[in-house]
Write a protein that holds these residues in place. Structure first.
Motif, PDB file in Angstrom:
ATOM      1  N   LYS A 193      24.218  27.426  27.407  1.00  0.00           N
ATOM      2  CA  LYS A 193      22.765  27.534  27.554  1.00  0.00           C
ATOM      3  C   LYS A 193      22.324  28.993  27.666  1.00  0.00           C
ATOM      4  O   LYS A 193      21.176  29.327  27.374  1.00  0.00           O
ATOM      5  N   GLN A 194      23.233  29.865  28.091  1.00  0.00           N
ATOM      6  CA  GLN A 194      22.855  31.250  28.357  1.00  0.00           C
ATOM      7  C   GLN A 194      23.242  32.227  27.256  1.00  0.00           C
ATOM      8  O   GLN A 194      22.909  33.404  27.328  1.00  0.00           O
ATOM      9  N   LYS A 197      20.439  34.345  25.841  1.00  0.00           N
ATOM     10  CA  LYS A 197      19.570  35.015  26.813  1.00  0.00           C
ATOM     11  C   LYS A 197      20.071  36.429  27.075  1.00  0.00           C
ATOM     12  O   LYS A 197      21.237  36.753  26.821  1.00  0.00           O
ATOM     13  N   GLU A 201      18.274  37.994  32.327  1.00  0.00           N
ATOM     14  CA  GLU A 201      17.911  36.592  32.574  1.00  0.00           C
ATOM     15  C   GLU A 201      19.095  35.821  33.165  1.00  0.00           C
ATOM     16  O   GLU A 201      18.943  35.035  34.108  1.00  0.00           O
ATOM     17  N   ILE A 202      20.280  36.060  32.601  1.00  0.00           N
ATOM     18  CA  ILE A 202      21.481  35.368  33.081  1.00  0.00           C
ATOM     19  C   ILE A 202      21.762  35.724  34.532  1.00  0.00           C
ATOM     20  O   ILE A 202      22.059  34.850  35.356  1.00  0.00           O
ATOM     21  N   GLU A 205      19.446  34.019  36.945  1.00  0.00           N
ATOM     22  CA  GLU A 205      19.748  32.602  37.105  1.00  0.00           C
ATOM     23  C   GLU A 205      20.954  32.361  38.001  1.00  0.00           C
ATOM     24  O   GLU A 205      21.074  31.319  38.632  1.00  0.00           O
TER      25      GLU A 205
END
Length: 210
Positions: A193-194, A197, A201-202, A205
């Motif tokens: 999902k990352q 990104k 952003e990672i 999260e």
């Protein structure tokens, strides 16, 4: 002091500080304390990693040793690299998976994974066929040659991992697995999902655990 008495004393002190801790937690704490007492020589002016960096650096170095020796061990087996072996294992274990499952299970991007699967197909190690229920989906299976190649490569891989872990006891290995599996579980769940990104952003999260 009698070693049993000393052990009871240390456990009592630890239990007061950590009333909900298990005996396993206590044992790990004692092991870590013993390791801390061994001083590491740091030369003035050198860049040295912090504790987190030292751990990840060590894991990374072992991973590189594994890659170098595995690629040598695979010579003559019909495989060229560890990623090919990993894909054959995934296809064997998952029983005719779809292409994306094989690629993402091996933590590869779609283009690189597709290229590797293409090479395996060209060598006659895997077959690709259309799913009976969904014509848009392509599934993979090992050919007889692929199955034989996997068995041959597995024997070489077992030699490599035995060589790399020969200085650890069985208990050491079990402890390493216990300590590192949570890291694998955390990032296995999010890495796909990352991938698209930014690191900012990672990090945002994941920093809740820091």
């Amino acid at each position: 002091m009698n070693k049993t008495v000393e052990l009871v004393r240390l456990w009592g002190e630890y239990e007061q500080r950590h009333p909900d801790a298990s005996i396993e937690d206590f044992c790990r704490s004692q092991l870590a304390t013993a390791i801390k007492k061994k001083k590491t020589v740091v030369f003035k002016g050198q860049l040295q990693p912090d504790l987190n960096g030292a751990l990840v650096k060590l894991i990374s170095r072992i991973g590189k040793f594994h890659m170098v020796y595995t690629n040598k061990a695979l010579e003559g087996t019909g495989l060229d690299q560890i990623e090919e072996f990993g894909m054959l294992v995934t296809i064997f274990n998952q029983k005719n998976p779809i292409k994306s499952e094989v690629i993402f299970s091996n933590i590869l991007d779609l283009s690189s994974g597709t290229n590797i699967l293409g090479r395996l197909k060209e060598r006659g190690l895997i077959n690709e066929y259309t799913d009976k229920e969904d014509k848009r989906v392509k599934r993979l299976k090992l050919t007889a040659s692929g199955d034989e190649t996997l068995k041959k490569a597995k024997q070489q891989i077992l030699k490599v991992v035995a060589m790399l872990t020969q200085d650890l006891t069985e208990d050491d290995k079990q402890l390493c697995l216990q300590l590192l599996r949570p890291v694998d579980a955390r990032f296995s769940a999010v890495i796909q999902k990352q991938k698209n990104k930014s690191f900012k952003e990672i990090f945002e999260e994941n920093k809740s655990a820091l």
